[in-house]
Write a protein that holds these residues in place. Structure first.
Motif, PDB file in Angstrom:
ATOM      1  N   MET A  28      20.504  55.515 -57.553  1.00 40.78           N
ATOM      2  CA  MET A  28      20.875  56.680 -58.275  1.00 40.78           C
ATOM      3  C   MET A  28      22.123  57.529 -57.658  1.00 40.78           C
ATOM      4  N   LYS A  32      27.027  54.718 -61.620  1.00 39.26           N
ATOM      5  CA  LYS A  32      27.255  53.669 -62.367  1.00 39.26           C
ATOM      6  C   LYS A  32      27.596  53.926 -63.977  1.00 39.26           C
ATOM      7  N   ASP A  51      19.227  52.413 -69.231  1.00 39.64           N
ATOM      8  CA  ASP A  51      18.464  53.634 -69.491  1.00 39.64           C
ATOM      9  C   ASP A  51      18.701  54.351 -70.816  1.00 39.64           C
ATOM     10  N   VAL A  62      14.405  59.839 -70.218  1.00 41.67           N
ATOM     11  CA  VAL A  62      13.878  58.973 -69.347  1.00 41.67           C
ATOM     12  C   VAL A  62      12.861  59.881 -68.329  1.00 41.67           C
ATOM     13  N   PHE A  74       7.887  52.500 -68.673  1.00 42.15           N
ATOM     14  CA  PHE A  74       9.344  52.594 -68.610  1.00 42.15           C
ATOM     15  C   PHE A  74       9.951  51.243 -67.993  1.00 42.15           C
ATOM     16  N   ARG A  75       9.314  50.686 -66.872  1.00 42.25           N
ATOM     17  CA  ARG A  75       9.645  49.451 -66.340  1.00 42.25           C
ATOM     18  C   ARG A  75       9.718  48.470 -67.309  1.00 42.25           C
ATOM     19  N   GLY A  95      19.493  50.823 -64.250  1.00 45.25           N
ATOM     20  CA  GLY A  95      18.961  51.869 -63.615  1.00 45.25           C
ATOM     21  C   GLY A  95      18.657  51.508 -62.217  1.00 45.25           C
ATOM     22  N   GLY A  96      18.700  52.474 -61.299  1.00 48.30           N
ATOM     23  CA  GLY A  96      18.526  52.397 -60.015  1.00 48.30           C
ATOM     24  C   GLY A  96      17.351  51.358 -59.577  1.00 48.30           C
ATOM     25  N   GLY A  97      16.315  51.386 -60.267  1.00 50.23           N
ATOM     26  CA  GLY A  97      15.271  50.634 -59.826  1.00 50.23           C
ATOM     27  C   GLY A  97      14.911  49.249 -60.792  1.00 50.23           C
ATOM     28  N   ARG A 134      16.028  63.580 -62.496  1.00 48.38           N
ATOM     29  CA  ARG A 134      15.528  62.289 -62.247  1.00 48.38           C
ATOM     30  C   ARG A 134      13.949  62.206 -61.830  1.00 48.38           C
ATOM     31  N   PRO A 135      13.260  61.595 -62.582  1.00 44.05           N
ATOM     32  CA  PRO A 135      11.777  61.754 -62.469  1.00 44.05           C
ATOM     33  C   PRO A 135      11.335  60.998 -61.007  1.00 44.05           C
ATOM     34  N   LEU A 136      12.053  60.360 -60.454  1.00 47.57           N
ATOM     35  CA  LEU A 136      11.641  59.734 -59.152  1.00 47.57           C
ATOM     36  C   LEU A 136      11.765  60.804 -58.162  1.00 47.57           C
ATOM     37  N   ARG A 153      15.423  49.387 -51.339  1.00 40.53           N
ATOM     38  CA  ARG A 153      16.162  48.698 -52.529  1.00 40.53           C
ATOM     39  C   ARG A 153      17.452  48.073 -52.094  1.00 40.53           C
TER      40      ARG A 153
HETATM   41  C1  S3P Z   1      15.452  55.263 -61.345  1.00 39.84           C
HETATM   42  C2  S3P Z   1      16.892  55.356 -61.773  1.00 39.84           C
HETATM   43  C3  S3P Z   1      17.520  55.937 -63.034  1.00 39.84           C
HETATM   44  C4  S3P Z   1      16.345  55.748 -64.101  1.00 39.84           C
HETATM   45  C5  S3P Z   1      14.986  56.098 -63.804  1.00 39.84           C
HETATM   46  C6  S3P Z   1      14.403  55.692 -62.413  1.00 39.84           C
HETATM   47  C7  S3P Z   1      15.239  54.495 -60.214  1.00 39.84           C
HETATM   48  O1  S3P Z   1      18.829  55.434 -63.281  1.00 39.84           O
HETATM   49  O2  S3P Z   1      16.579  54.311 -64.568  1.00 39.84           O
HETATM   50  O3  S3P Z   1      14.912  57.446 -63.555  1.00 39.84           O
HETATM   51  O4  S3P Z   1      13.974  53.942 -60.345  1.00 39.84           O
HETATM   52  O5  S3P Z   1      15.925  54.633 -59.309  1.00 39.84           O
HETATM   53  P1  S3P Z   1      20.142  56.096 -62.666  1.00 39.84           P
HETATM   54  O6  S3P Z   1      20.203  54.992 -61.622  1.00 39.84           O
HETATM   55  O7  S3P Z   1      20.989  55.637 -63.670  1.00 39.84           O
HETATM   56  O8  S3P Z   1      19.792  57.235 -62.158  1.00 39.84           O
END
Ligand code: S3P
Length: 191
Positions: A28, A32, A51, A62, A74-75, A95-97, A134-136, A153
């Motif tokens: 994140m 990107k 996303d 999100v 979500f995943r 997305g970052g995850g 960002r929720p995380l 990661r």
């Molecule tokens: C996440 C990153 C977010 C989004 C979600 C979870 C993550 O995307 O998919 O909040 O787990 O790192 P960005 O990388 O675009 O912020």
């Protein structure tokens, strides 16, 4: 172990088995989405942003998906969004995850050349502090949470990517230059 599967599987694909897309992976705040938009503008390739696709599917943001349905939902949708990207010219913003699921590491490699956007910790923390949605990264211990996620990661991004671009001191346009240059090099090397 799933971490090994994620690291091992990608290297087994030859370039001939891989598609024409440019895939952006990274933590994140590494830019990107903006860089993906810039690359799509320059190349004329269609842009797929996982996303955005998931948010459109649920009809909310999100953050709202995490709050109402949980991370697992979500995943699942995120993986489905990635799998639905057609093989061909495309800019794929993830997305970052996304790479925490090993099958997604294989999927990004199958789609095309994978660029890992990185950013120095100090600048990354500043960028992430600017946007709170960002929720995380909700709640206390934000910095510790970022560090913990990065530690898990970073090896996943590295294993899946063909090359890295350090965005710390670059504009989005400069990152786009570096990504397009890197993709060119990877393809030339494979030819
Ligand atoms: C996440 C990153 C977010 C989004 C979600 C979870 C993550 O995307 O998919 O909040 O787990 O790192 P960005 O990388 O675009 O912020």
């Amino acid at each position: 172990m799933s971490r090994c599967a994620a690291a091992d599987a990608p290297v087994t694909l030859s370039m001939a088995q891989r598609g024409d897309a440019i895939v952006l992976v990274g933590f994140m705040g590494t830019g990107k989405s903006s860089v993906g938009r810039e690359i799509a503008r320059r190349t004329g390739f269609p842009r797929f942003d996982t996303d955005q696709r998931v948010a459109a599917q649920f009809g909310c943001t999100v953050a709202e998906i995490f709050a109402r349905h949980g991370e697992e939902a979500f995943r699942k949708a995120e993986s489905a969004a990635l799998m639905s990207v057609p093989k061909g010219d495309a800019v794929v913003v993830t997305g970052g995850g996304i790479l925490i699921r090993p099958e997604n590491a294989r999927a990004v490699r199958r789609l095309g050349v994978v660029a890992h956007l990185t950013c120095g910790r100090g600048v990354l923390l500043r960028r992430l502090a600017r946007r709170q949605e960002r929720p995380l990264l909700q709640g206390p211990d934000r910095v510790a949470r970022i560090d913990a996620l990065l530690e898990i990661r970073a090896p996943l991004y590295r294993a899946a990517a063909d090359f890295e671009v350090d965005t710390t001191e670059l504009t989005h346009a400069e990152v786009a230059d570096a990504v397009l240059g890197g993709v060119e090099k990877v393809r030339r090397h494979a030819a």
